[in-house]
Design a protein around this motif. Structure first.
Motif, PDB file in Angstrom:
ATOM      1  N   GLN A  13       0.862  -1.187   0.014  1.00 54.78           N
ATOM      2  CA  GLN A  13       0.073   0.250   0.157  1.00 54.78           C
ATOM      3  C   GLN A  13       0.790   0.927  -0.164  1.00 54.78           C
ATOM      4  O   GLN A  13       0.125   2.632  -0.509  1.00 54.78           O
ATOM      5  N   ALA A  14       2.122   1.196   0.774  1.00 52.89           N
ATOM      6  CA  ALA A  14       2.789   2.499   0.710  1.00 52.89           C
ATOM      7  C   ALA A  14       4.122   2.066  -1.027  1.00 52.89           C
ATOM      8  O   ALA A  14       4.575   3.810  -0.879  1.00 52.89           O
ATOM      9  N   LYS A  15       3.442   1.580  -1.695  1.00 51.38           N
ATOM     10  CA  LYS A  15       4.927   2.021  -3.230  1.00 51.38           C
ATOM     11  C   LYS A  15       4.142   2.672  -3.867  1.00 51.38           C
ATOM     12  O   LYS A  15       5.073   3.712  -4.263  1.00 51.38           O
ATOM     13  N   GLU A  16       2.559   3.455  -4.812  1.00 49.05           N
ATOM     14  CA  GLU A  16       3.075   4.794  -4.691  1.00 49.05           C
ATOM     15  C   GLU A  16       3.924   6.246  -4.324  1.00 49.05           C
ATOM     16  O   GLU A  16       4.494   6.930  -4.844  1.00 49.05           O
ATOM     17  N   ALA A  17       3.271   6.368  -2.481  1.00 50.41           N
ATOM     18  CA  ALA A  17       3.975   6.888  -1.875  1.00 50.41           C
ATOM     19  C   ALA A  17       5.297   7.071  -1.705  1.00 50.41           C
ATOM     20  O   ALA A  17       5.975   8.631  -1.798  1.00 50.41           O
ATOM     21  N   ILE A  18       6.349   5.796  -2.006  1.00 52.91           N
ATOM     22  CA  ILE A  18       7.269   6.289  -2.206  1.00 52.91           C
ATOM     23  C   ILE A  18       7.614   6.640  -3.334  1.00 52.91           C
ATOM     24  O   ILE A  18       9.084   7.124  -3.201  1.00 52.91           O
ATOM     25  N   GLN A  19       6.861   6.025  -4.501  1.00 53.56           N
ATOM     26  CA  GLN A  19       7.210   6.811  -6.114  1.00 53.56           C
ATOM     27  C   GLN A  19       7.452   8.373  -6.068  1.00 53.56           C
ATOM     28  O   GLN A  19       7.775   8.562  -6.211  1.00 53.56           O
ATOM     29  N   ARG A  20       5.797   8.319  -5.066  1.00 53.18           N
ATOM     30  CA  ARG A  20       5.890  10.258  -5.223  1.00 53.18           C
ATOM     31  C   ARG A  20       7.042  10.444  -4.287  1.00 53.18           C
ATOM     32  O   ARG A  20       7.885  11.936  -4.597  1.00 53.18           O
ATOM     33  N   LEU A  21       7.837   9.819  -3.467  1.00 55.45           N
ATOM     34  CA  LEU A  21       8.840  10.668  -2.663  1.00 55.45           C
ATOM     35  C   LEU A  21      10.330  10.418  -3.602  1.00 55.45           C
ATOM     36  O   LEU A  21      11.056  11.768  -3.544  1.00 55.45           O
ATOM     37  N   ARG A  22       9.910   9.478  -3.955  1.00 54.34           N
ATOM     38  CA  ARG A  22      12.000   9.605  -5.063  1.00 54.34           C
ATOM     39  C   ARG A  22      11.286  10.619  -6.180  1.00 54.34           C
ATOM     40  O   ARG A  22      12.117  10.466  -7.121  1.00 54.34           O
ATOM     41  N   ALA A  23      10.187  10.311  -6.881  1.00 58.08           N
ATOM     42  CA  ALA A  23       9.941  11.945  -7.987  1.00 58.08           C
ATOM     43  C   ALA A  23      10.075  12.999  -6.768  1.00 58.08           C
ATOM     44  O   ALA A  23      11.158  14.091  -8.063  1.00 58.08           O
ATOM     45  N   PHE A  24       9.580  13.352  -6.519  1.00 57.40           N
ATOM     46  CA  PHE A  24      10.397  14.811  -5.400  1.00 57.40           C
ATOM     47  C   PHE A  24      11.523  14.793  -5.045  1.00 57.40           C
ATOM     48  O   PHE A  24      12.579  16.272  -5.728  1.00 57.40           O
ATOM     49  N   HIS A  25      11.866  13.975  -4.281  1.00 53.91           N
ATOM     50  CA  HIS A  25      13.612  14.311  -4.440  1.00 53.91           C
ATOM     51  C   HIS A  25      14.199  14.238  -5.076  1.00 53.91           C
ATOM     52  O   HIS A  25      15.415  14.904  -5.603  1.00 53.91           O
ATOM     53  N   ARG A  26      13.995  13.693  -6.443  1.00 54.22           N
ATOM     54  CA  ARG A  26      15.146  13.733  -7.919  1.00 54.22           C
ATOM     55  C   ARG A  26      14.362  15.494  -8.778  1.00 54.22           C
ATOM     56  O   ARG A  26      15.354  14.935  -8.815  1.00 54.22           O
ATOM     57  N   ILE A  27      13.092  15.250  -8.557  1.00 50.93           N
ATOM     58  CA  ILE A  27      13.170  16.820  -9.030  1.00 50.93           C
ATOM     59  C   ILE A  27      14.177  17.715  -8.287  1.00 50.93           C
ATOM     60  O   ILE A  27      14.553  18.921  -8.493  1.00 50.93           O
ATOM     61  N   VAL A  28      13.991  17.904  -7.006  1.00 50.21           N
ATOM     62  CA  VAL A  28      15.148  18.878  -6.396  1.00 50.21           C
ATOM     63  C   VAL A  28      16.494  18.683  -6.727  1.00 50.21           C
ATOM     64  O   VAL A  28      17.015  19.627  -6.229  1.00 50.21           O
ATOM     65  N   ALA A  29      16.901  17.666  -6.638  1.00 55.82           N
ATOM     66  CA  ALA A  29      18.437  17.551  -7.057  1.00 55.82           C
ATOM     67  C   ALA A  29      18.649  18.310  -8.151  1.00 55.82           C
ATOM     68  O   ALA A  29      19.535  18.507  -7.923  1.00 55.82           O
ATOM     69  N   GLU A  30      17.400  17.717  -9.068  1.00 54.83           N
ATOM     70  CA  GLU A  30      17.757  18.220 -10.472  1.00 54.83           C
ATOM     71  C   GLU A  30      17.858  19.625 -10.499  1.00 54.83           C
ATOM     72  O   GLU A  30      18.591  20.248 -11.286  1.00 54.83           O
ATOM     73  N   HIS A  31      17.119  20.580  -9.534  1.00 53.56           N
ATOM     74  CA  HIS A  31      17.202  21.758  -9.564  1.00 53.56           C
ATOM     75  C   HIS A  31      18.442  22.789  -8.310  1.00 53.56           C
ATOM     76  O   HIS A  31      17.736  23.672  -8.155  1.00 53.56           O
TER      77      HIS A  31
END
Length: 237
Positions: A13-31
């Motif tokens: 049930q946490a899979k999508e939440a972790i995916q969302r976190l990873r996307a957030f972290h990746r985008i912040v890192a890229e900027h």
């Protein structure tokens, strides 16, 4: 979202939440870079930059970069059917942070170079030791006693009951000189006050910020560090 998985990242049930976190972290890192340093904790991030005492360019550049980050996050959120992000860009003083970890790292590196020059260690060992140097504290000293962050945090905590609802990009009105400039568009100014902290402020909900372009023209209507400090304190001593 993570609560649906009982805060267990291994739960299906946490899979999508972790995916969302990873996307957030990746985008912040890229900027992020040397002029837009960020500190990420779970689903939140803080970015900081010391503004120039003479030029308004860094002020406009920081706002534009923050808005670019916000738009990238929003695109990811909406593309995946997620709720969206909220960002506050605030002004405030900061006290000098500790340099313990930075100074310790330089001391360790200096020791490695001295021993290498003296022939006490091989080049391979010097590389291995240098690669193992880590910072355990003071990663971003500029955020240690940063009261712009305090202002943003308090406004965000007030949330929808104070008018700061939904996924929006809010900019501290004190960034602007003599009203909202033509290169920034958005809604009506929203003010807040926290009586317990005796802290107040006004934020402009931005829908668009033009890129800096020629700083003498595009940055008109914005304040440099000296002007912001003067407004915050009433005087500069």
């Amino acid at each position: 979202m993570i609560a649906g998985g009982s805060f267990d990242p291994l739960s299906p049930q946490a899979k999508e939440a972790i995916q969302r976190l990873r996307a957030f972290h990746r985008i912040v890192a890229e900027h992020s870079d040397r002029n837009f340093r960020t500190l990420v904790l779970n689903d939140g991030a803080a970015a900081q930059r010391d503004l120039s005492f003479r030029s308004v360019g860094p002020t406009h550049q920081f706002l534009a970069r923050a808005f670019d980050l916000y738009n990238a996050l929003q695109a990811s959120e909406y593309r995946n059917g997620w709720p969206g992000a909220r960002m506050f860009v605030a002004t405030g003083f900061r006290a000098l942070g500790s340099r313990r970890s930075i100074d310790l790292g330089r001391t360790q590196l200096g020791s490695i170079l001295e021993r290498l020059a003296a022939g006490a260690i091989s080049a391979d060992q010097a590389v291995r030791e240098a690669a193992s140097i880590e910072r355990y504290f003071d990663v971003i000293p500029q955020l240690q006693a940063n009261f712009a962050f305090t202002k943003a945090y308090v406004a965000d905590s007030i949330g929808s009951r104070g008018g700061f609802s939904g996924p929006q990009f809010f900019v501290d009105e004190l960034f602007f000189d003599d009203g909202i400039p033509a290169w920034a568009t958005g809604g009506a100014i929203i003010s807040f006050r926290d009586d317990r902290l005796d802290l107040s402020g006004s934020f402009f909900p931005v829908t668009n910020i033009l890129a800096p372009g020629k700083l003498d023209a595009a940055s008109s209507g914005i304040r440099n560090a000296t002007q912001i400090a003067s407004v915050l304190s009433g005087s500069i001593k």
